[in-house]
Design a protein around this motif. Structure first.
Motif, mmCIF file in Angstrom:
data_model
loop_
_atom_site.group_PDB
_atom_site.id
_atom_site.type_symbol
_atom_site.label_atom_id
_atom_site.label_comp_id
_atom_site.label_asym_id
_atom_site.label_seq_id
_atom_site.Cartn_x
_atom_site.Cartn_y
_atom_site.Cartn_z
ATOM 1 N N GLY A 35 1.087 -1.672 -0.195
ATOM 2 C CA GLY A 35 -0.098 0.090 0.139
ATOM 3 C C GLY A 35 0.428 1.288 -0.017
ATOM 4 O O GLY A 35 1.940 1.628 -0.380
ATOM 5 N N LEU B 118 -3.998 -0.545 -3.415
ATOM 6 C CA LEU B 118 -2.494 -0.464 -2.965
ATOM 7 C C LEU B 118 -1.963 -0.493 -3.522
ATOM 8 O O LEU B 118 -0.639 -0.445 -2.786
ATOM 9 N N LYS C 147 -13.745 2.701 -0.763
ATOM 10 C CA LYS C 147 -12.141 2.369 -2.044
ATOM 11 C C LYS C 147 -12.047 3.214 -3.123
ATOM 12 O O LYS C 147 -13.603 3.830 -3.812
ATOM 13 N N ASP D 58 -6.352 -2.830 -7.202
ATOM 14 C CA ASP D 58 -6.746 -3.269 -5.607
ATOM 15 C C ASP D 58 -6.568 -1.516 -4.302
ATOM 16 O O ASP D 58 -6.473 -2.344 -3.137
ATOM 17 N N GLY E 107 -11.514 -2.744 4.312
ATOM 18 C CA GLY E 107 -10.458 -1.805 3.737
ATOM 19 C C GLY E 107 -9.156 -1.829 4.158
ATOM 20 O O GLY E 107 -8.933 -2.814 5.795
ATOM 21 N N GLU F 109 -4.081 1.591 1.643
ATOM 22 C CA GLU F 109 -5.171 2.017 0.590
ATOM 23 C C GLU F 109 -6.157 2.995 0.522
ATOM 24 O O GLU F 109 -6.090 4.279 1.237
#
Length: 139
Positions: free
Chosen positions: A4, A105, A45, A103, A30, A34
């Motif tokens: 991340g 991240l 997100k 993702d 989460g 992130e």
């Protein structure tokens, strides 16, 4: 698994701004590092090309009214993060529209248009880079 986005420093010597007053979207989990945005008053997100509000500082379990803590993405903040995908020719120092990976991240090195991230320093050995958030939701 990517680690991340990690806060590195601020150009103006400011400490990171931590926000603890927002709840996660119900039934959404989460991960620390992130990228997130705020929708309807809740943390969720961030998508590949969304403006970024900040980055979670700890994992959040799925559930109802889960507390969050995130670092607000501000002018002058630098973050280090992994990048994924096959790097496009435009994934170079100075690129200013890198997209998030699915993702949230990592950065998607294959998508160099439409994204919120500007890239400065690329470490090809570690597949990491230093980024600034160019398109910030809350600034």
């Amino acid at each position: 698994m990517p680690q991340g986005f990690k806060y590195i420093y601020n150009d103006y010597g400011k400490d990171p701004t931590r926000i603890t007053s927002q709840l996660m979207t119900n039934n959404e989990a989460g991960l620390a590092g992130e990228a997130i945005k705020i929708v309807a008053g809740r943390v969720t997100k961030a998508g590949a090309t969304d403006p970024i509000a900040g980055f979670l500082t700890s994992n959040v379990k799925s559930g109802t009214d889960q507390q969050t803590e995130f670092i607000l993405a501000r002018e002058g903040d630098w973050y280090e993060a992994p990048y994924s995908g096959t790097a496009a020719a435009g994934f170079v120092t100075g690129a200013s529209a890198i997209a998030l990976a699915a993702d949230g991240l990592s950065a998607n090195a294959a998508t160099v248009t439409g994204g919120s991230l500007a890239v400065f320093e690329i470490n090809t050995n570690k597949k990491t880079a230093r980024f600034k958030v160019k398109n910030r939701q809350l600034s």
